[in-house]
Design an enzyme around this catalytic site. Sequence first.
Site, PDB file in Angstrom:
ATOM      1  N   ASP A  57      10.830  32.815  59.406  1.00  0.00           N
ATOM      2  CA  ASP A  57      10.911  32.959  60.831  1.00  0.00           C
ATOM      3  C   ASP A  57       9.633  32.621  61.773  1.00  0.00           C
ATOM      4  O   ASP A  57       8.448  33.218  61.255  1.00  0.00           O
ATOM      5  CB  ASP A  57      11.540  34.165  61.275  1.00  0.00           C
ATOM      6  CG  ASP A  57      11.659  34.391  62.790  1.00  0.00           C
ATOM      7  OD1 ASP A  57      12.826  33.789  63.473  1.00  0.00           O
ATOM      8  OD2 ASP A  57      11.081  35.124  63.280  1.00  0.00           O
ATOM      9  N   GLU A 103       9.841  27.577  59.976  1.00  0.00           N
ATOM     10  CA  GLU A 103      10.443  27.167  61.463  1.00  0.00           C
ATOM     11  C   GLU A 103       9.191  26.722  62.200  1.00  0.00           C
ATOM     12  O   GLU A 103       8.431  27.652  62.754  1.00  0.00           O
ATOM     13  CB  GLU A 103      11.202  28.397  61.837  1.00  0.00           C
ATOM     14  CG  GLU A 103      12.056  28.148  63.182  1.00  0.00           C
ATOM     15  CD  GLU A 103      12.284  29.098  63.983  1.00  0.00           C
ATOM     16  OE1 GLU A 103      11.395  29.963  63.912  1.00  0.00           O
ATOM     17  OE2 GLU A 103      13.125  28.947  64.898  1.00  0.00           O
TER      18      GLU A 103
END
Length: 476
Positions: free
Chosen positions: A212, A238
């Site tokens: 993340d 990400e």
Amino acid sequence: MNKPLRRLVAAFATASLAVLGLSACAPSYPEATPITNDMVGVQMNMWSFASIEAECEFLGQAGYDWALVSPPQESIPGGEWWSHYQPVSYKIDSSLGTEAQFKSMVKTCKSHDVQIMVDVVLNHMTGQMNGKGFAGTEFSKYEFAGLYATDDFNQCPTGVSQIEDWSNVEEIQKCELLGLADLNTSKSNVRDKLVAYLRDLRNMGVAGFRVDAAKHIPANELKQMVDQLDGNTTFISEVIGEMPPQSEYYAFGHVFSFDWITQMRNIFSSNGLLGGSADQNYFDMLSPSDKTVTLVSNHDTERNGGAVTYMFPKAFNLASVFTLAVPYGKPMMYSSYAFNDNDQGPFADFTGYQPKETCVANYGPDHGAYEPGEWVCQHRWPAITGMIAFHKAVGDSKFTNIWQEGDAYGFGRGKLGYVAFNTGDTDVAATIKTSMPAGTYTDRISGGDVVVAADGSMQVALASWTAVAIDVKSKK
Ligand code: LAG
Ligand code: CA
């Protein structure tokens, strides 16, 4: 490699290590298979552990090779889905379930040949000034007993704590994203805590991670953590936007393609925009296929207008079909719940945990309206599961026999498959030239028959906003 074969090779590798007496010094992580282009994943957004466990038999049979679980660690409590992106400890305990349920899920899914990937929040902790986490951990924004103290967090060089200049990499990485306490991963004691969490998960049988907010962590610091796991562990970072460049991250793992999400939204947003999209030159401009996870949507783009969603079911269905049809990337499908409030998480009962989720009745692109909280179960839509088989049957064969007629468009994948779409308002009946061997095939989309004549041509009747797909493995 097909699943039973993969299992055999892994078993053989383990056995030969044992024969050579190497097992004692080899890293003791459970088996994990790095993701390849022919594998297909699915993000089970906000599904509880017990529900994923129950769904894994279906997932395995449908050909899904891996499933991504929402952040499982203890976070601030709250009914908003995004509470889970505010860690307060690395205990596995949240409204998604307990550690025991998590472990049971990993084991059961593995028995169905579905690997579990975990969404890990490594960039930050919570943004709340103080409070008590879901599992009872007391915290204040920069003090987490047994984990971190104030000097383990970044001091934003601008003097303002939040990221303001989104073109400045130092600011993106050292200031607070949305006011979330930003971990100083240049410190080895901080990295050690994060690596310990990753190792714990890996030891539970988890095969890899979605990192993340990876763009907010300097790539070299993330790499130092990645290097402390075994080489079979999959990492998918990400990294949205231009800065920092994605290439810094695919040097040691995968990235999600946000360009792909945008491309899918663009070409499935109106009639007939698919024309010309089977273009190898376009694919060559994107991040490298073997480093890239392609997707139609995730939990953020589902809410911010960036992606095609279940709210436009025919477009979502065909965008998923297209993503599985092209020779690019390692596809990850998306499954979610219906909502009318962007913040609202799934229902949790008086215990604080989510009860077992079940798919809405008559799931599929023709379902019609949903009640908020209903599980849409896009991963079960027949066109999507049908195309998983197509994806595996055609391998990396190139585009052939590109066809266009009005708002309908199709392409072959060498002699191994053919797919055609109609993104127009009117039905299209056509004869399409393919390179497929003559015979009768089962359409991966509708389950009906498609006949390919001796000269390779096939007659199709494409209703508005549907597709037809055949491949060598669907030949009768
Ligand atoms: C991500 N990737 O980089 C996640 O995919 C994304 O879902 C996360 O944001 C974000 N990064 C941080 O992990 C989500 C919500 C935010 C939410 C955040 C933290 O989209 O809206 O912020 O999780 O829970 C919320 C409030 C903010 C507030 C912040 C801190 O919405 O207004 O500033 O909490 O208190
Ligand atoms: Ca950061």
